[in-house]
Design an enzyme around this catalytic site. Sequence first.
Site, PDB file in Angstrom:
ATOM      1  N   HIS A 377       0.834  -1.191  -0.515  1.00  0.00           N
ATOM      2  CA  HIS A 377      -0.384   0.385   0.055  1.00  0.00           C
ATOM      3  C   HIS A 377       0.857   0.953   0.382  1.00  0.00           C
ATOM      4  CE1 HIS A 377      -4.120  -2.205   0.945  1.00  0.00           C
ATOM      5  NE2 HIS A 377      -3.550  -3.099   1.371  1.00  0.00           N
ATOM      6  N   LYS A 572      -8.258  13.872   4.505  1.00  0.00           N
ATOM      7  CA  LYS A 572      -7.884  12.665   5.094  1.00  0.00           C
ATOM      8  C   LYS A 572      -6.318  12.643   6.103  1.00  0.00           C
ATOM      9  CE  LYS A 572      -5.915  13.648   0.496  1.00  0.00           C
ATOM     10  NZ  LYS A 572      -6.218  12.810  -0.412  1.00  0.00           N
ATOM     11  N   ARG A 573      -5.541  11.637   6.002  1.00  0.00           N
ATOM     12  CA  ARG A 573      -4.554  11.678   7.561  1.00  0.00           C
ATOM     13  C   ARG A 573      -3.500  13.309   7.176  1.00  0.00           C
ATOM     14  NH1 ARG A 573      -4.228   7.961  11.483  1.00  0.00           N
ATOM     15  NH2 ARG A 573      -2.373   9.529  11.706  1.00  0.00           N
ATOM     16  N   LYS A 578       1.006  14.078   1.575  1.00  0.00           N
ATOM     17  CA  LYS A 578      -0.168  14.629   0.805  1.00  0.00           C
ATOM     18  C   LYS A 578      -0.149  16.052   1.218  1.00  0.00           C
ATOM     19  CE  LYS A 578      -2.239  10.481   3.319  1.00  0.00           C
ATOM     20  NZ  LYS A 578      -2.790   9.773   2.410  1.00  0.00           N
ATOM     21  N   THR A 683      -9.041   7.013  -2.096  1.00  0.00           N
ATOM     22  CA  THR A 683     -10.042   6.187  -2.016  1.00  0.00           C
ATOM     23  C   THR A 683     -10.735   7.828  -2.309  1.00  0.00           C
ATOM     24  OG1 THR A 683      -9.175   6.087   0.401  1.00  0.00           O
ATOM     25  CG2 THR A 683      -9.506   3.517  -1.722  1.00  0.00           C
ATOM     26  N   LYS A 687     -14.047   8.457  -3.748  1.00  0.00           N
ATOM     27  CA  LYS A 687     -15.599   9.138  -3.703  1.00  0.00           C
ATOM     28  C   LYS A 687     -16.411  10.316  -3.681  1.00  0.00           C
ATOM     29  CE  LYS A 687     -13.709   6.448   0.624  1.00  0.00           C
ATOM     30  NZ  LYS A 687     -13.318   6.312   1.393  1.00  0.00           N
TER      31      LYS A 687
HETATM   32  C1  4GP Z   1      -2.692   3.994   1.833  1.00  0.00           C
HETATM   33  C2  4GP Z   1      -2.460   4.969   0.821  1.00  0.00           C
HETATM   34  O1  4GP Z   1      -1.692   5.786   1.511  1.00  0.00           O
HETATM   35  C3  4GP Z   1      -3.242   5.072  -0.418  1.00  0.00           C
HETATM   36  O2  4GP Z   1      -2.936   5.875  -1.258  1.00  0.00           O
HETATM   37  C4  4GP Z   1      -4.112   4.166  -0.571  1.00  0.00           C
HETATM   38  O3  4GP Z   1      -5.231   3.295  -1.676  1.00  0.00           O
HETATM   39  C5  4GP Z   1      -4.562   2.950   0.892  1.00  0.00           C
HETATM   40  O4  4GP Z   1      -3.968   2.611   1.879  1.00  0.00           O
HETATM   41  C6  4GP Z   1      -4.995   1.305   0.130  1.00  0.00           C
HETATM   42  O5  4GP Z   1      -4.843   0.866  -0.581  1.00  0.00           O
HETATM   43  N1  4GP Z   1      -1.562   3.131   3.001  1.00  0.00           N
HETATM   44  C7  4GP Z   1      -2.139   3.407   4.490  1.00  0.00           C
HETATM   45  C8  4GP Z   1      -0.692   2.869   4.620  1.00  0.00           C
HETATM   46  O6  4GP Z   1      -3.022   3.843   4.789  1.00  0.00           O
HETATM   47  O7  4GP Z   1      -1.095   2.929   6.375  1.00  0.00           O
HETATM   48  O8  4GP Z   1       0.079   2.610   4.243  1.00  0.00           O
END
Ligand code: 4GP
Length: 839
Positions: A377, A572-573, A578, A683, A687
């Site tokens: 991810h 987002k976080r 980001k 994601t 949305k």
């Molecule tokens: C997240 C990615 O940062 C995000 O781009 C992706 O859409 C999401 O996973 C689902 O695949 N990664 C995390 C992490 O949340 O903690 O690595």
Amino acid sequence: DEVTGKEKWPRGEEAVWKAGLRDVDAEEKTITNSIVNHVQTSLARQAYNLDNLGAYQAVALSVRDDLIINWNETQLTYSRKAPKRAYYLSLEFLMGRSLDNSILNLGLKDKYAGGVDKLGFNLEDLLDQERDAALGNGGLGRLAACLLDSSSTQELPVWGYGLRYKYGIFKQLISPEGQQLEAPDPWLDHQNPWELPRLDVIYDVRFYGEAKRSSDGSGRAEWSGGQEVVAQAYDVPIPGYHTKNTNNLRLWESKPKSGFDLNSFNAGNYEGAIESSNSAAAITSVLYPNDNTSFGKELRLKQQYFWTAASLADIMRRFKNQDKPISAFPEFIAVQLNDTHPTLAIPELMRILIDEEDQTWDKAWDIVTNTFFYTNHTVLPEALEKWPVPLLQHVLPRHMQIIFDINLFFMGQVEKKFPGDRERLARMSLIEEGSPQQVRMAHLACIGSRRVNGVAELHSDLVKTTILKDFVEFYGISRFGNVTNGITPRRWLDQCNPTLSALISSTLKIPKEVWLKDLPKLEGLLAHVDDPELAKTWAEIKQANKERLAHWVQVNLGLKINTNVMYDIQIKRLHEYKRQTLNILGVIHRYLQLKALTPEERKKTNRKAVFFAGKAAPGYYIAKLTIRLIVNVARIINADKDTNEFLSLYFLPDYSVSLAEVLIPSSDISQHISTAGTEASGTSNMKFCLNGGLLLGTVDGANIEIAEEVGESNVFFFGHLTPDVEDLRYQHQYHAIPIEEKCPALANVLNAVSGGLFGDGGVYEPLLNTIRQGDHYLLTDDFDSYIQALAMVDVAYLDQKEWIKKSIRTTAKMGKFSTDRAIQDYAQEYWNIESAKVE
Ligand code: 4GP
């Protein structure tokens, strides 16, 4: 959860059993009876003193009964048909609320609304009583939740396995100075009606102790001593949309093995006895609040092993009930590793097969490498998990032996294929040299899995060309694939934006029950883009959604916000990659520009409100400073009478799934502006677009595929591209140009902050210095094109007619981004499982 076929079933008279069964397709009367019954018995309360919370609980318990009926049928079907099953191991499941989603999926929303009304309550008020199940940090955890929804909807035999944290992601508070403060999230305090405790589903999990290799040459070892902890299951039914299939999310809670240590207790060591029972319970007490980062904490390692060991023991027990030879394990079971967090499942399955099931190393490895699949991810270096060898040796001595053995065999193979290439061996080894040595979990996940995938096209390419490049050269390309992420349109359109959902159904003349399961049908909207009636209603719905958000802000924060302006949202976080910092610096730039205009000139500009929400990891100083800057900029500009009609700014605290459900439908434009090559997919971009919000973003992650679908003329792209990034960083290091020269507009903004326009400028120096020195995330490179893109958004928005068309086109082309498609990709290209419909 299964029928073994060894006993007559049912035990007594079948007719009597059948007569007692409740039908899920219940009448309103059955529903009200059930609610009243739960008020009276489960809650021990009465009609005359029932508040909204009590009513919510009774309704939830009634809905749970419906879910359990389907859940039972589903488990029975899976046991009888015995299809191959997939298990999704994720340390995070960011579920949000369940009540609304459950009654929508069951097709019972109207009946429940009617029933609740007859009992003197309002369903919307009751929905608001529910606490979010926030067992996740961000994208990775929410993706897991969306995939589960789709697995049931697609009638695929999939279970999730996770941890039942006592405290989910922390509650975010913002101090008057703009500091993020963290408070615990005791989400279970009001009890959780959505789970079923399984007192009978328990496993022992060992930590520490000693691993002694046997001297008989079998490769087996005996692992003994140390600490034993009990894993107890809680089951959360996952309803599919308009199907009986209701999959299971099994969450483990840690408990002390035998109440507490009686020996210490009897020896007068009461405290010591309690302490060991506390240390067992501590394992599942709290979710680690890090997103896209990894810290090597011992408790986190224990969480990972506790969860993978319990899950595999459970999977093995279910498999053994089928009386199949152990070699058939991969024919019946696929296990998906959601990032590297569950990678210990690989040595754990090796341990079970070798030490407990008497398999040879080769046979065990063959089973393992046909069972697991690994999704990456993130390619951010700070997120790639590594565990110090001494820590692993201490906590899991047998697993460390196995990892060393896996590495020995693997290095032998690499040496054979690339003789004498020592650098390659060092790069590919499971063990990173250094003091201490570290185990590279992504390497272990890659070599222990049948296939590996990333989560969007660009990201999957980056996985193949950067972090796992050597492995592509070793194994060949076919082991590596892509499954672009998705979202469930049930929650992220029908549930959060019911009026838009209804408009889509009436425009397409297709019932939502059909298109919500077949999202590419949205494309039919394209035929209506020029219909002025549709455009009018489309715009009215957006307006109503802004008013709903404004109402939420008024009720929860006591602020009055303007609804007759463009809504620009980034949620987002908080993370440097980001680039919320880019956004807030852009807001300041706009503010300075507005200040420089005459009142007449200002009137010609596009009016907008900018919203931020998101949590920063508690130890992430720079991200917290960004929040502080946003809050203080908001304080100044919202109070500025010259400009606040044209620009306002809000940081909404304590971002959650539920808050996202209110924010997303209201957005005109949303920002997904990561440095190119850093956001694996994203994601929330999907949305927003599904709800007719346009996208402002970089050429990164799934933004690219969204643009491919909706057409580049309907998105606003800016910034440098992924292949440029390395060069730019190199230049920052060795040929840095002063910001004043390189990007005067940005220099001006930084000076305004340093100069104290938003309170003590000194506070922000560490944040500003990340840009002035090194600028790893390329703000100085992208700022000008970002400002240009914002200006293009303004121009486009002023032409409302065209804007609405863009909005409709965007929604129309989002069919690809359903998790129904994503879960089918996994099912077909990875797990090789088929649907098992519950009749
Ligand atoms: C997240 C990615 O940062 C995000 O781009 C992706 O859409 C999401 O996973 C689902 O695949 N990664 C995390 C992490 O949340 O903690 O690595």
